[in-house]
Design a protein around this motif. Sequence first.
Motif, PDB file in Angstrom:
ATOM      1  N   MET A  52     -33.258-148.048  16.090  1.00 43.89           N
ATOM      2  CA  MET A  52     -33.539-146.739  15.497  1.00 43.89           C
ATOM      3  C   MET A  52     -33.024-145.648  16.424  1.00 43.89           C
ATOM      4  O   MET A  52     -33.350-145.622  17.601  1.00 43.89           O
ATOM      5  CB  MET A  52     -35.042-146.564  15.279  1.00 43.89           C
ATOM      6  N   ASN A  53     -32.226-144.762  15.891  1.00 44.70           N
ATOM      7  CA  ASN A  53     -31.689-143.640  16.648  1.00 44.70           C
ATOM      8  C   ASN A  53     -32.600-142.441  16.437  1.00 44.70           C
ATOM      9  O   ASN A  53     -32.776-141.984  15.304  1.00 44.70           O
ATOM     10  CB  ASN A  53     -30.267-143.338  16.172  1.00 44.70           C
ATOM     11  N   TRP A  54     -33.195-141.914  17.520  1.00 48.02           N
ATOM     12  CA  TRP A  54     -34.120-140.791  17.420  1.00 48.02           C
ATOM     13  C   TRP A  54     -33.461-139.561  16.817  1.00 48.02           C
ATOM     14  O   TRP A  54     -34.129-138.715  16.237  1.00 48.02           O
ATOM     15  CB  TRP A  54     -34.705-140.452  18.784  1.00 48.02           C
ATOM     16  N   GLN A  55     -32.138-139.447  16.942  1.00 46.98           N
ATOM     17  CA  GLN A  55     -31.411-138.313  16.372  1.00 46.98           C
ATOM     18  C   GLN A  55     -31.335-138.397  14.846  1.00 46.98           C
ATOM     19  O   GLN A  55     -30.990-137.422  14.185  1.00 46.98           O
ATOM     20  CB  GLN A  55     -29.984-138.262  16.926  1.00 46.98           C
ATOM     21  N   ASP A  56     -31.652-139.567  14.283  1.00 45.49           N
ATOM     22  CA  ASP A  56     -31.574-139.772  12.835  1.00 45.49           C
ATOM     23  C   ASP A  56     -32.874-139.423  12.112  1.00 45.49           C
ATOM     24  O   ASP A  56     -33.019-139.679  10.919  1.00 45.49           O
ATOM     25  CB  ASP A  56     -31.163-141.214  12.525  1.00 45.49           C
ATOM     26  N   CYS A  57     -33.821-138.850  12.836  1.00 50.05           N
ATOM     27  CA  CYS A  57     -35.093-138.403  12.251  1.00 50.05           C
ATOM     28  C   CYS A  57     -35.483-137.109  12.947  1.00 50.05           C
ATOM     29  O   CYS A  57     -35.512-137.046  14.174  1.00 50.05           O
ATOM     30  CB  CYS A  57     -36.166-139.480  12.470  1.00 50.05           C
ATOM     31  N   TRP A  58     -35.740-136.075  12.172  1.00 51.24           N
ATOM     32  CA  TRP A  58     -36.174-134.818  12.769  1.00 51.24           C
ATOM     33  C   TRP A  58     -37.140-134.126  11.821  1.00 51.24           C
ATOM     34  O   TRP A  58     -37.256-134.475  10.657  1.00 51.24           O
ATOM     35  CB  TRP A  58     -34.989-133.923  13.131  1.00 51.24           C
ATOM     36  N   ILE A  59     -37.843-133.159  12.388  1.00 46.25           N
ATOM     37  CA  ILE A  59     -38.841-132.428  11.625  1.00 46.25           C
ATOM     38  C   ILE A  59     -38.258-131.061  11.285  1.00 46.25           C
ATOM     39  O   ILE A  59     -37.939-130.269  12.170  1.00 46.25           O
ATOM     40  CB  ILE A  59     -40.155-132.249  12.418  1.00 46.25           C
ATOM     41  N   GLY A  60     -38.108-130.819  10.006  1.00 49.45           N
ATOM     42  CA  GLY A  60     -37.637-129.523   9.528  1.00 49.45           C
ATOM     43  C   GLY A  60     -38.817-128.718   9.020  1.00 49.45           C
ATOM     44  O   GLY A  60     -39.963-129.163   9.067  1.00 49.45           O
ATOM     45  N   LEU A  61     -38.531-127.540   8.536  1.00 50.60           N
ATOM     46  CA  LEU A  61     -39.555-126.685   7.941  1.00 50.60           C
ATOM     47  C   LEU A  61     -39.026-126.122   6.640  1.00 50.60           C
ATOM     48  O   LEU A  61     -37.858-125.742   6.554  1.00 50.60           O
ATOM     49  CB  LEU A  61     -39.912-125.521   8.873  1.00 50.60           C
ATOM     50  N   ASP A  62     -39.875-126.098   5.622  1.00 49.25           N
ATOM     51  CA  ASP A  62     -39.533-125.398   4.392  1.00 49.25           C
ATOM     52  C   ASP A  62     -40.686-124.464   4.038  1.00 49.25           C
ATOM     53  O   ASP A  62     -41.588-124.274   4.861  1.00 49.25           O
ATOM     54  CB  ASP A  62     -39.179-126.381   3.252  1.00 49.25           C
ATOM     55  N   GLN A  63     -40.683-123.910   2.852  1.00 47.32           N
ATOM     56  CA  GLN A  63     -41.706-122.940   2.472  1.00 47.32           C
ATOM     57  C   GLN A  63     -43.114-123.532   2.427  1.00 47.32           C
ATOM     58  O   GLN A  63     -44.098-122.796   2.455  1.00 47.32           O
ATOM     59  CB  GLN A  63     -41.364-122.267   1.130  1.00 47.32           C
ATOM     60  N   HIS A  64     -43.227-124.860   2.395  1.00 48.01           N
ATOM     61  CA  HIS A  64     -44.536-125.517   2.336  1.00 48.01           C
ATOM     62  C   HIS A  64     -45.009-126.032   3.691  1.00 48.01           C
ATOM     63  O   HIS A  64     -46.131-126.501   3.807  1.00 48.01           O
ATOM     64  CB  HIS A  64     -44.499-126.673   1.338  1.00 48.01           C
ATOM     65  N   GLY A  65     -44.134-126.014   4.710  1.00 46.91           N
ATOM     66  CA  GLY A  65     -44.516-126.512   6.033  1.00 46.91           C
ATOM     67  C   GLY A  65     -43.521-127.528   6.563  1.00 46.91           C
ATOM     68  O   GLY A  65     -42.353-127.530   6.155  1.00 46.91           O
ATOM     69  N   PRO A  66     -43.978-128.411   7.461  1.00 45.61           N
ATOM     70  CA  PRO A  66     -43.060-129.380   8.072  1.00 45.61           C
ATOM     71  C   PRO A  66     -42.582-130.435   7.075  1.00 45.61           C
ATOM     72  O   PRO A  66     -43.310-130.807   6.145  1.00 45.61           O
ATOM     73  CB  PRO A  66     -43.891-130.010   9.188  1.00 45.61           C
ATOM     74  N   THR A  67     -41.358-130.883   7.298  1.00 44.28           N
ATOM     75  CA  THR A  67     -40.763-131.929   6.462  1.00 44.28           C
ATOM     76  C   THR A  67     -40.100-132.974   7.344  1.00 44.28           C
ATOM     77  O   THR A  67     -39.630-132.659   8.441  1.00 44.28           O
ATOM     78  CB  THR A  67     -39.691-131.353   5.511  1.00 44.28           C
ATOM     79  N   ILE A  68     -40.073-134.201   6.876  1.00 45.73           N
ATOM     80  CA  ILE A  68     -39.350-135.278   7.553  1.00 45.73           C
ATOM     81  C   ILE A  68     -37.934-135.299   7.002  1.00 45.73           C
ATOM     82  O   ILE A  68     -37.735-135.360   5.783  1.00 45.73           O
ATOM     83  CB  ILE A  68     -40.014-136.651   7.298  1.00 45.73           C
ATOM     84  N   GLN A  69     -36.966-135.270   7.898  1.00 44.21           N
ATOM     85  CA  GLN A  69     -35.552-135.354   7.528  1.00 44.21           C
ATOM     86  C   GLN A  69     -34.982-136.618   8.176  1.00 44.21           C
ATOM     87  O   GLN A  69     -35.231-136.852   9.368  1.00 44.21           O
ATOM     88  CB  GLN A  69     -34.791-134.126   8.031  1.00 44.21           C
ATOM     89  N   VAL A  70     -34.251-137.407   7.406  1.00 44.12           N
ATOM     90  CA  VAL A  70     -33.693-138.654   7.950  1.00 44.12           C
ATOM     91  C   VAL A  70     -32.235-138.817   7.550  1.00 44.12           C
ATOM     92  O   VAL A  70     -31.794-138.282   6.529  1.00 44.12           O
ATOM     93  CB  VAL A  70     -34.501-139.890   7.503  1.00 44.12           C
ATOM     94  N   LYS A  71     -31.516-139.555   8.381  1.00 42.70           N
ATOM     95  CA  LYS A  71     -30.125-139.907   8.096  1.00 42.70           C
ATOM     96  C   LYS A  71     -29.842-141.216   8.834  1.00 42.70           C
ATOM     97  O   LYS A  71     -30.702-141.744   9.541  1.00 42.70           O
ATOM     98  CB  LYS A  71     -29.167-138.803   8.548  1.00 42.70           C
ATOM     99  N   GLY A  72     -28.643-141.726   8.699  1.00 43.56           N
ATOM    100  CA  GLY A  72     -28.171-142.857   9.490  1.00 43.56           C
ATOM    101  C   GLY A  72     -29.101-144.058   9.538  1.00 43.56           C
ATOM    102  O   GLY A  72     -29.508-144.581   8.507  1.00 43.56           O
ATOM    103  N   THR A  73     -29.451-144.473  10.764  1.00 48.08           N
ATOM    104  CA  THR A  73     -30.241-145.694  10.959  1.00 48.08           C
ATOM    105  C   THR A  73     -31.604-145.615  10.292  1.00 48.08           C
ATOM    106  O   THR A  73     -32.081-146.592   9.714  1.00 48.08           O
ATOM    107  CB  THR A  73     -30.439-145.980  12.461  1.00 48.08           C
ATOM    108  N   VAL A  74     -32.252-144.449  10.369  1.00 52.22           N
ATOM    109  CA  VAL A  74     -33.585-144.300   9.781  1.00 52.22           C
ATOM    110  C   VAL A  74     -33.489-144.281   8.259  1.00 52.22           C
ATOM    111  O   VAL A  74     -34.284-144.928   7.567  1.00 52.22           O
ATOM    112  CB  VAL A  74     -34.283-143.038  10.328  1.00 52.22           C
ATOM    113  N   LEU A  75     -32.517-143.588   7.726  1.00 51.96           N
ATOM    114  CA  LEU A  75     -32.321-143.546   6.280  1.00 51.96           C
ATOM    115  C   LEU A  75     -32.039-144.932   5.722  1.00 51.96           C
ATOM    116  O   LEU A  75     -32.580-145.306   4.667  1.00 51.96           O
ATOM    117  CB  LEU A  75     -31.185-142.587   5.922  1.00 51.96           C
ATOM    118  N   ALA A  76     -31.231-145.718   6.414  1.00 56.65           N
ATOM    119  CA  ALA A  76     -30.894-147.068   5.936  1.00 56.65           C
ATOM    120  C   ALA A  76     -32.144-147.933   5.805  1.00 56.65           C
ATOM    121  O   ALA A  76     -32.339-148.616   4.788  1.00 56.65           O
ATOM    122  CB  ALA A  76     -29.876-147.723   6.870  1.00 56.65           C
TER     123      ALA A  76
END
Length: 115
Positions: A62-86
């Motif tokens: 798991m690449n830590w760069q493939d998961c991050w915490i974003g923010l939208d109008q409702h609060g924090p969100t989980i964003q994933v790509k690459g290894t985590v998305l797979a």
Amino acid sequence: MIVGIGVDVVDIERFGRQLERTPGLRDRLFVPAERELNTRSLAARFAAKEAVAKVLGAPAGMNWQDCWIGLDQHGPTIQVKGTVLAVADSKGVKRWHVSMSHDGGIATATVLAEG
């Protein structure tokens, strides 16, 4: 349908010492948008990333760069790509929910994956 739930807690002071002691740890664990946040916020985000890993069964590679915490109008969100998305796709994860908090020297996060 709930695919999984993950929870993690982080000692904020100890986490801050680790960031100071280990050059490059901040860059390895966090995407550029997260790196400038204060230690409490970073600890909560790290707890959320750990909770995501728990939901996914702590996959090797798991690449830590493939998961991050974003923010939208409702609060924090989980964003994933690459290894985590797979791995999330292979488990049928369609939507993430996250709650983070910090108080009394502890940061905590709970993550729910929905399919």
